[in-house]
Design an enzyme around this catalytic site. Structure first.
Site, PDB file in Angstrom:
ATOM      1  N   ASP A 155       0.889  -1.172   0.000  1.00 46.46           N
ATOM      2  CA  ASP A 155       0.000   0.000   0.000  1.00 46.46           C
ATOM      3  C   ASP A 155       0.928   1.223   0.000  1.00 46.46           C
ATOM      4  OD1 ASP A 155      -2.367   1.621   0.329  1.00 46.46           O
ATOM      5  OD2 ASP A 155      -1.887   1.820   2.451  1.00 46.46           O
ATOM      6  N   SER A 156       0.322   2.410  -0.109  1.00 49.25           N
ATOM      7  CA  SER A 156       1.130   3.625  -0.055  1.00 49.25           C
ATOM      8  C   SER A 156       1.627   3.905   1.364  1.00 49.25           C
ATOM      9  CB  SER A 156       0.283   4.810  -0.512  1.00 49.25           C
ATOM     10  OG  SER A 156      -0.857   4.911   0.323  1.00 49.25           O
ATOM     11  N   CYS A 204      -4.555  -1.626  -1.659  1.00 48.78           N
ATOM     12  CA  CYS A 204      -4.729  -0.195  -1.880  1.00 48.78           C
ATOM     13  C   CYS A 204      -5.791  -0.013  -2.963  1.00 48.78           C
ATOM     14  CB  CYS A 204      -3.393   0.395  -2.334  1.00 48.78           C
ATOM     15  SG  CYS A 204      -3.504   2.101  -2.885  1.00 48.78           S
ATOM     16  N   GLU A 218      -2.711   8.525   8.361  1.00 52.01           N
ATOM     17  CA  GLU A 218      -1.249   8.381   8.502  1.00 52.01           C
ATOM     18  C   GLU A 218      -0.763   9.159   9.723  1.00 52.01           C
ATOM     19  OE1 GLU A 218       1.226   6.694   6.499  1.00 52.01           O
ATOM     20  OE2 GLU A 218      -0.497   5.727   5.581  1.00 52.01           O
ATOM     21  N   CYS A 244     -11.004   2.923   0.189  1.00 54.99           N
ATOM     22  CA  CYS A 244      -9.579   3.194   0.454  1.00 54.99           C
ATOM     23  C   CYS A 244      -9.246   2.408   1.720  1.00 54.99           C
ATOM     24  CB  CYS A 244      -9.375   4.693   0.675  1.00 54.99           C
ATOM     25  SG  CYS A 244      -7.774   5.106   1.400  1.00 54.99           S
ATOM     26  N   THR A 245      -8.118   1.716   1.696  1.00 50.11           N
ATOM     27  CA  THR A 245      -7.800   0.831   2.825  1.00 50.11           C
ATOM     28  C   THR A 245      -7.422   1.588   4.105  1.00 50.11           C
ATOM     29  OG1 THR A 245      -5.554   0.619   1.933  1.00 50.11           O
ATOM     30  CG2 THR A 245      -7.144  -1.118   1.380  1.00 50.11           C
ATOM     31  N   HIS A 246      -7.244   2.893   4.011  1.00 45.54           N
ATOM     32  CA  HIS A 246      -7.014   3.679   5.225  1.00 45.54           C
ATOM     33  C   HIS A 246      -8.326   3.891   6.013  1.00 45.54           C
ATOM     34  CE1 HIS A 246      -3.173   4.778   3.342  1.00 45.54           C
ATOM     35  NE2 HIS A 246      -2.803   5.324   4.492  1.00 45.54           N
TER      36      HIS A 246
END
Ligand code: DGL
Length: 261
Positions: A10-11, A73, A151, A181-183
């Site tokens: 992922d990012s 992601c 984040e 979005c995986t966040h």
């Protein structure tokens, strides 16, 4: 039997929401996770850049000799999954297909999708949902501030509440809300409070973990270990808040990271 690790990227820390579900469902498997923190956020970048970044991260994982790759992601899945599958000779699973299958199986027709700007621009979710559920009504909303807030670890404060209220206020009359979005599962409690108890909040990690389990069983690629597997975490830049958020997510006392790239 195949004792090699499952590669994930992922990012940043968002893919840890997928890693967590994979660890739950496949405790004996080994995992290698890359957070591409040097290139975060993916959500505001062009398709061309996303393809270049995905190629590099997949090459890193292939160098680690993983047996398959999970693109954890939404941005990368929606803009680069097909290109990566054509480019590399290794099984690659994204987050959209397994989730759409679940939406169809659950008979959801009024569906909200929240995701990064890049994902919403690609229309990847709506296209795949409508291919599978032609009568579905989809409401999309880009929520560009949420991944950076995750984040930062701002997942349960007033700012997160206000941002989520602002993003979700126009999404009405839905049965399911896809966290595209995986966040975003990090904000699940606030999101639930905003949309109400009757809306099913879809954490893509759960569907992806089921898909991976099915895939490795069918292809006899399960890890033969009877003990718990091992997880290695790599970041492309260590100057970030990854450890603190990952510790919360994985409910771990410590999370060890290594530098890559
Ligand atoms: N976690 C990512 C996603 O699922 C990307 C967030 C970002 O880097 O903008 O889309």
């Amino acid at each position: 039997m195949d004792n090699r690790a499952i590669g994930i990227f992922d990012s940043g820390v968002g893919g840890v929401t997928v890693l967590k579900e994979l660890q739950k469902l496949l405790p004996n498997e080994n995992f290698a996770y890359i957070g591409d923190t040097a290139s975060f956020p993916y959500g505001s970048k062009s398709k061309k850049t996303i393809i270049e970044l995905c190629k590099k991260r997949i090459e890193n994982l292939i160098d680690m000799e993983v047996k398959m790759i999970v693109i954890a992601c939404g941005t990368a899945t929606s803009q680069a999954l097909e290109e990566m599958q054509a480019m590399f000779n290794i099984p690659i699973i994204g987050i959209i297909k397994p989730t759409v299958r679940y939406l169809r199986d659950m008979n959801f027709k009024k569906i909200g999708v929240i995701a990064t700007t890049g994902t919403i621009r690609s229309n990847g979710w709506e296209e795949k949902i409508k291919e599978s559920i032609p009568e579905a009504k989809v409401q999309n909303k880009a929520c560009p501030l949420l991944a950076p807030m995750a984040e930062e670890g701002w997942i349960d404060n007033e700012i997160a509440k206000l941002a989520i209220h602002e993003y979700l206020k126009d999404i009405k009359n839905i049965d399911a809300l896809v966290l595209g979005c995986t966040h975003y599962p990090l904000f699940k409690k606030i999101i639930k409070g905003e949309v109400g108890e009757n809306v099913d909040i879809i954490n893509t990690g759960e569907m992806v973990a089921r898909e991976v389990r099915e895939y490795i069983r069918k292809n006899k690629m399960e890890n033969g270990n009877s003990e718990n597997g091992d997880t290695q975490i790599y970041l492309t830049d260590l100057e970030c808040n990854f450890i603190n958020v990952a510790k919360k997510l994985l409910q771990a006392e410590d999370v060890k990271i290594q530098k890559i790239g």
